[in-house]
Design an enzyme around this catalytic site. Structure first.
Site, PDB file in Angstrom:
ATOM      1  N   GLU A  16      -1.311  -9.576  -0.552  1.00  0.00           N
ATOM      2  CA  GLU A  16      -2.732  -9.819  -0.293  1.00  0.00           C
ATOM      3  C   GLU A  16      -3.528  -9.845  -1.598  1.00  0.00           C
ATOM      4  OE1 GLU A  16      -3.805  -7.928   3.937  1.00  0.00           O
ATOM      5  OE2 GLU A  16      -2.551  -6.606   2.711  1.00  0.00           O
ATOM      6  N   ALA A  35       0.839  -1.196   0.000  1.00  0.00           N
ATOM      7  CA  ALA A  35       0.000   0.000   0.000  1.00  0.00           C
ATOM      8  C   ALA A  35       0.872   1.243   0.000  1.00  0.00           C
ATOM      9  CB  ALA A  35      -0.921  -0.007   1.218  1.00  0.00           C
ATOM     10  N   GLY A  90       0.126  -5.268   0.841  1.00  0.00           N
ATOM     11  CA  GLY A  90      -1.093  -5.316   0.047  1.00  0.00           C
ATOM     12  C   GLY A  90      -0.913  -6.008  -1.286  1.00  0.00           C
ATOM     13  N   GLU A 114       4.047  -5.506   7.383  1.00  0.00           N
ATOM     14  CA  GLU A 114       3.291  -4.436   8.043  1.00  0.00           C
ATOM     15  C   GLU A 114       3.706  -4.175   9.483  1.00  0.00           C
ATOM     16  OE1 GLU A 114       0.578  -5.902   4.724  1.00  0.00           O
ATOM     17  OE2 GLU A 114       1.961  -6.794   6.157  1.00  0.00           O
TER      18      GLU A 114
END
Length: 254
Positions: free
Chosen positions: A111, A63, A108, A131
């Site tokens: 993911e 992200a 992300g 993260e």
């Protein structure tokens, strides 16, 4: 909707999607999610398979931290839900979705790859959920998908250590299905796509429907669902497939 980050093309009923923001390692931001959701919502019935890949050094390197920095608790929760909702749309597609991982798939990005059905990786790819290094946890359903793919121990190890792993390590965990040389990634992805789309479209969709129930139901419930969908195949492509096999010819899928 005009896309600036995501590029797509269709060839032989397969949609190829490229994340093209290499200067930011294809990082996820609000515009990325808007474009990706718009693309998913407009996939036509003629599309039999969807493939994601990235340009430059990354598939998606996570992200956009610059966008997340300074978010309030409420804004962060909304940002998390936004990603979860878009990735769920990928997971809920009834067609096969393949992540062709050319480089970094972190946070992300990993993911997103996990929301796909299968993952093929260049041996230069690096994967991870870093993260915790930022004082946060995966926010796009990574804590839910990762243990379902690699088991609790491996998921706990990756998420709490925040380390990156090689494509080979990801393969050994079952996170990716194939590791290839970088120059062969496109060719190997096409070979897998062709193997899938040459089969009965109904049977492929039926298989995905049942397989996805595995993590959501008991063995007995899943088995009952399998039997029901198996029977439904006989109202569709099963007879043509079997007849073609017995007649030693290629099936003609309608």
């Amino acid at each position: 909707m005009k896309h600036t980050i995501i590029q797509s093309s269709v060839k032989d009923n397969v949609m190829w999607v490229t994340f093209n923001r290499p200067e930011a390692l294809n990082a996820l931001n609000s515009l990325f999610f808007d474009e990706l959701e718009g693309l998913i919502d407009n996939i036509g019935p003629e599309i039999m398979c969807l493939v994601f890949t990235g340009t430059g050094k990354a598939f998606v390197a996570g992200a956009d931290i610059a966008e997340m920095d300074g978010m309030s608790e409420a804004e962060a929760k909304k940002f998390s839900k936004r990603g979860q909702d878009v990735f769920k749309k990928i997971s809920d597609l009834d067609i096969p979705v393949i992540a062709s991982i050319n480089g970094y798939a972190l946070g992300g990005g990993m993911e997103l790859a996990m929301s796909c059905d299968i993952r093929i990786a260049s041996n230069l790819a690096k994967m991870g959920q870093p993260e915790v290094s930022l004082g946060i946890i995966p926010g796009y359903a990574g804590t839910q998908r990762l243990p379902r793919l690699v088991g609790y121990g491996n998921a706990f190890y990756l998420i709490t250590s925040g380390i990156n792993i090689t494509a080979e390590q990801a393969f050994n965990m079952g996170l990716v299905q194939k590791v290839v040389e970088p120059e062969n990634l496109q060719q190997e992805t096409e070979a897998i796509v062709n193997a899938i789309v040459s089969k009965s479209p109904h049977a492929v969709k039926a298989a995905k429907k049942v397989l996805k129930k595995t993590a959501e139901t008991s063995f007995e419930e899943g088995s009952n669902k399998e039997a029901k969908v198996f029977g439904d195949c006989f109202n569709n492509h099963a007879h043509e497939g079997m007849k073609a096999f017995l007649e030693k010819r290629k099936p003609i899928w309608k």
